[in-house]
Design a protein around this motif. Structure first.
Motif, PDB file in Angstrom:
ATOM      1  N   SER A 164       0.856  -1.185   0.000  1.00 26.71           N
ATOM      2  CA  SER A 164       0.000   0.000   0.000  1.00 26.71           C
ATOM      3  C   SER A 164       0.893   1.236   0.000  1.00 26.71           C
ATOM      4  O   SER A 164       2.110   1.161   0.202  1.00 26.71           O
ATOM      5  N   TRP A 165       0.289   2.426  -0.192  1.00 31.34           N
ATOM      6  CA  TRP A 165       1.108   3.641  -0.238  1.00 31.34           C
ATOM      7  C   TRP A 165       1.817   3.893   1.087  1.00 31.34           C
ATOM      8  O   TRP A 165       2.877   4.532   1.121  1.00 31.34           O
ATOM      9  N   PHE A 166       1.288   3.374   2.183  1.00 31.02           N
ATOM     10  CA  PHE A 166       1.928   3.565   3.484  1.00 31.02           C
ATOM     11  C   PHE A 166       3.339   2.999   3.526  1.00 31.02           C
ATOM     12  O   PHE A 166       4.184   3.489   4.264  1.00 31.02           O
ATOM     13  N   THR A 167       3.592   1.957   2.757  1.00 31.82           N
ATOM     14  CA  THR A 167       4.881   1.265   2.844  1.00 31.82           C
ATOM     15  C   THR A 167       5.804   1.586   1.672  1.00 31.82           C
ATOM     16  O   THR A 167       6.797   0.885   1.457  1.00 31.82           O
ATOM     17  N   ARG A 168       5.487   2.648   0.931  1.00 30.56           N
ATOM     18  CA  ARG A 168       6.328   3.063  -0.200  1.00 30.56           C
ATOM     19  C   ARG A 168       6.893   4.448   0.078  1.00 30.56           C
ATOM     20  O   ARG A 168       6.150   5.425   0.185  1.00 30.56           O
ATOM     21  N   GLN A 170       8.479   6.641  -1.616  1.00 29.62           N
ATOM     22  CA  GLN A 170       8.265   7.714  -2.577  1.00 29.62           C
ATOM     23  C   GLN A 170       6.952   8.445  -2.333  1.00 29.62           C
ATOM     24  O   GLN A 170       6.844   9.652  -2.573  1.00 29.62           O
ATOM     25  N   ILE A 171       5.945   7.732  -1.839  1.00 30.78           N
ATOM     26  CA  ILE A 171       4.630   8.331  -1.619  1.00 30.78           C
ATOM     27  C   ILE A 171       4.439   8.764  -0.171  1.00 30.78           C
ATOM     28  O   ILE A 171       3.934   9.860   0.100  1.00 30.78           O
ATOM     29  N   ALA A 172       4.841   7.911   0.769  1.00 28.01           N
ATOM     30  CA  ALA A 172       4.610   8.201   2.190  1.00 28.01           C
ATOM     31  C   ALA A 172       5.702   9.073   2.795  1.00 28.01           C
ATOM     32  O   ALA A 172       5.455   9.823   3.734  1.00 28.01           O
ATOM     33  N   GLY A 173       6.941   8.957   2.276  1.00 29.45           N
ATOM     34  CA  GLY A 173       8.060   9.697   2.856  1.00 29.45           C
ATOM     35  C   GLY A 173       8.761   8.957   3.968  1.00 29.45           C
ATOM     36  O   GLY A 173       9.787   9.401   4.475  1.00 29.45           O
ATOM     37  N   GLY A 174       8.235   7.818   4.373  1.00 27.31           N
ATOM     38  CA  GLY A 174       8.814   7.027   5.452  1.00 27.31           C
ATOM     39  C   GLY A 174       7.799   5.988   5.891  1.00 27.31           C
ATOM     40  O   GLY A 174       6.732   5.834   5.280  1.00 27.31           O
ATOM     41  N   GLY A 175       8.092   5.300   6.980  1.00 27.64           N
ATOM     42  CA  GLY A 175       7.225   4.243   7.447  1.00 27.64           C
ATOM     43  C   GLY A 175       6.594   4.550   8.794  1.00 27.64           C
ATOM     44  O   GLY A 175       5.889   5.539   8.964  1.00 27.64           O
ATOM     45  N   ALA A 176       6.865   3.690   9.775  1.00 22.01           N
ATOM     46  CA  ALA A 176       6.262   3.843  11.100  1.00 22.01           C
ATOM     47  C   ALA A 176       6.579   5.199  11.713  1.00 22.01           C
ATOM     48  O   ALA A 176       5.744   5.789  12.402  1.00 22.01           O
ATOM     49  N   PHE A 208      11.107  -6.242  10.001  1.00 19.13           N
ATOM     50  CA  PHE A 208      10.024  -7.200   9.854  1.00 19.13           C
ATOM     51  C   PHE A 208       9.333  -7.107   8.496  1.00 19.13           C
ATOM     52  O   PHE A 208       9.053  -8.119   7.868  1.00 19.13           O
ATOM     53  N   GLY A 209       9.041  -5.902   8.049  1.00 19.35           N
ATOM     54  CA  GLY A 209       8.302  -5.731   6.806  1.00 19.35           C
ATOM     55  C   GLY A 209       9.037  -6.208   5.579  1.00 19.35           C
ATOM     56  O   GLY A 209       8.423  -6.555   4.563  1.00 19.35           O
ATOM     57  N   SER A 210      10.350  -6.256   5.662  1.00 21.84           N
ATOM     58  CA  SER A 210      11.147  -6.680   4.516  1.00 21.84           C
ATOM     59  C   SER A 210      11.382  -8.197   4.489  1.00 21.84           C
ATOM     60  O   SER A 210      12.068  -8.705   3.604  1.00 21.84           O
ATOM     61  N   ARG A 211      10.796  -8.934   5.438  1.00 24.61           N
ATOM     62  CA  ARG A 211      10.952 -10.386   5.473  1.00 24.61           C
ATOM     63  C   ARG A 211       9.980 -11.078   4.520  1.00 24.61           C
ATOM     64  O   ARG A 211       8.837 -10.647   4.354  1.00 24.61           O
ATOM     65  N   GLY A 225       3.645  -8.566   0.045  1.00 23.19           N
ATOM     66  CA  GLY A 225       4.944  -9.158   0.314  1.00 23.19           C
ATOM     67  C   GLY A 225       6.049  -8.128   0.449  1.00 23.19           C
ATOM     68  O   GLY A 225       5.822  -6.925   0.347  1.00 23.19           O
ATOM     69  N   PRO A 226       7.268  -8.586   0.687  1.00 19.35           N
ATOM     70  CA  PRO A 226       8.374  -7.672   0.995  1.00 19.35           C
ATOM     71  C   PRO A 226       8.756  -6.745  -0.155  1.00 19.35           C
ATOM     72  O   PRO A 226       9.322  -5.671   0.080  1.00 19.35           O
ATOM     73  N   GLU A 227       8.445  -7.114  -1.405  1.00 17.58           N
ATOM     74  CA  GLU A 227       8.816  -6.237  -2.519  1.00 17.58           C
ATOM     75  C   GLU A 227       8.009  -4.938  -2.498  1.00 17.58           C
ATOM     76  O   GLU A 227       8.365  -3.968  -3.156  1.00 17.58           O
ATOM     77  N   GLY A 228       6.916  -4.935  -1.752  1.00 22.62           N
ATOM     78  CA  GLY A 228       6.116  -3.718  -1.626  1.00 22.62           C
ATOM     79  C   GLY A 228       6.430  -2.940  -0.368  1.00 22.62           C
ATOM     80  O   GLY A 228       5.602  -2.148   0.096  1.00 22.62           O
ATOM     81  N   PHE A 229       7.632  -3.138   0.190  1.00 23.60           N
ATOM     82  CA  PHE A 229       7.976  -2.512   1.479  1.00 23.60           C
ATOM     83  C   PHE A 229       9.394  -1.963   1.408  1.00 23.60           C
ATOM     84  O   PHE A 229      10.359  -2.722   1.298  1.00 23.60           O
ATOM     85  N   ASP A 230       9.539  -0.633   1.451  1.00 23.70           N
ATOM     86  CA  ASP A 230      10.892  -0.048   1.431  1.00 23.70           C
ATOM     87  C   ASP A 230      11.031   1.090   2.445  1.00 23.70           C
ATOM     88  O   ASP A 230      11.738   2.066   2.213  1.00 23.70           O
TER      89      ASP A 230
END
Length: 355
Positions: A164-168, A170-176, A208-211, A225-230
């Motif tokens: 989702s955009w939360f985990t990208r 480029q769109i979110a600017g970061g994660g947690a 965790f998200g990259s596993r 999956g992990p490919e959608g998490f950076d």
């Protein structure tokens, strides 16, 4: 001159879950919901059917019809929609964070300062009854000199949805950190009276998200999956402010520990400990009146709908009945702190916060 909040024609930009969440509360508050805008046809159709209002795929068309807008889009698009609204002197309630980057947030703040529209950022946790009680007692001096806040916003397994955009980034600017951390940092600074932030030391982690194998019970979107998490899924930081005021910060989407939303505001006369989500509130102090003793006072209050109270304050401010605040400038400070934590994590040492 608008004299009553029912006269404020209001539109919503971004008609996903949070947009509908705001729409429900607008209707309950008696504010006129005039329309909505989204680039997704499905979202527009659903919103129009549910609220019987006009919907648009172009925000300029919506802006022609309203006095105020609530912007609930993914972080990257805050700048375009907010600046265009400010240039029209519309009133803007912008969901947190201010922007997806410090540079974007600064441009939004500049536009807000030049506008005749009223601006507010969605730090809804300030409006929790427990937080109001604590802040009121701090302002009355009952806690003495409050010099440190422990701020925790930790989920055990709560990544919003990998892909989702939360985990990208480029769109979110970061994660947690940019999702949950902005709430925690704002609330801690709010309780301290928003002192000038001098420096931060922190680490943002992705553990965790990259596993490939990420065990969880619930997720708010499909798992790509992990490919959608950076992005980061947790962060730890120490924030030093003027007057030797400090904040210890712990935020996470995913950890191997029990979830916690505990905040502690430590003062020389008393400390307040509260849970941000369930409303538990206790004041801790000590006394020499009689034999030396420790006191723990539990406070019970009603749980309130913080988004409804946030909206009420926003519209009351527009008609001149609310308490004016400088939410945009404070949100910019939060953005700089978040950026500082990311910079510190990359650099491996403490970094100054520069305006």
């Amino acid at each position: 001159m608008i004299e009553d909040r029912s006269e404020i024609e209001t539109g919503i930009v971004g008609l996903g879950n949070i947009g509908q969440y705001h729409a429900e509360r607008l209707v309950d508050l008696g504010v006129t919901l005039a329309g909505g805008m989204d680039v997704a046809a499905e979202a527009r159709t659903r919103f129009a059917r549910r609220y019987n209002v006009d919907v648009y795929d172009n925000h300029h068309e919506l802006y022609d019809t309203v006095d105020a807008v609530i912007i609930t889009t993914p972080n990257k698009y805050h700048e375009e929609y907010a600046i265009d609204a400010f240039e029209r002197d519309l009133h803007v309630l912008l969901e947190k964070p201010l922007g997806h980057s410090t540079e974007s947030a600064e441009r939004i703040a500049t536009a807000a300062a030049a506008s005749d529209g009223y601006a507010m950022v969605g730090f809804n946790n300030r409006f929790a009854n427990t937080v109001r009680i604590v802040k009121n007692r701090i302002d009355r001096g009952e806690l003495g000199d409050v010099s440190h806040v422990e701020a925790n916003y930790v989920r055990r397994r709560g990544i919003p949805g990998r892909g989702s955009w939360f985990t990208r980034r480029q769109i979110a600017g970061g994660g947690a950190l940019i999702d949950l951390g902005v709430h925690a940092v704002d609330l801690a600074l709010f309780l301290l009276g928003y002192p000038e932030v001098e420096e931060v030391s922190g680490i943002a982690r992705s553990e965790f998200g990259s596993r490939e194998e990420y065990a969880y019970l619930d997720m708010w979107a499909d798992d790509a999956g992990p490919e959608g998490f950076d992005v980061d899924d947790s962060a730890s930081a120490f924030i030093r402010c003027a007057g030797n005021r400090t904040i210890s910060l712990e935020v996470a989407w995913a950890t191997n520990r029990p979830a916690t939303h505990e905040f502690v505001a430590r003062g020389t006369e008393s400390a307040a400990r509260f849970d941000l989500l369930d409303g538990d509130l206790t004041f801790h102090s000590a006394s020499k009146v009689g034999p030396d003793h420790l006191e723990d006072t539990t406070i019970e209050t009603r749980q309130n709908d913080t988004h409804s109270d946030e909206q009420r304050e926003f519209f009351d401010r527009i008609v001149g009945e609310g308490m004016r605040g400088n939410s945009i400038e404070e949100a910019l400070t939060v953005q700089r702190v978040i950026n500082g934590i990311y910079r510190s994590s990359d650099a491996g040492h403490t970094v100054p916060i520069e305006e």
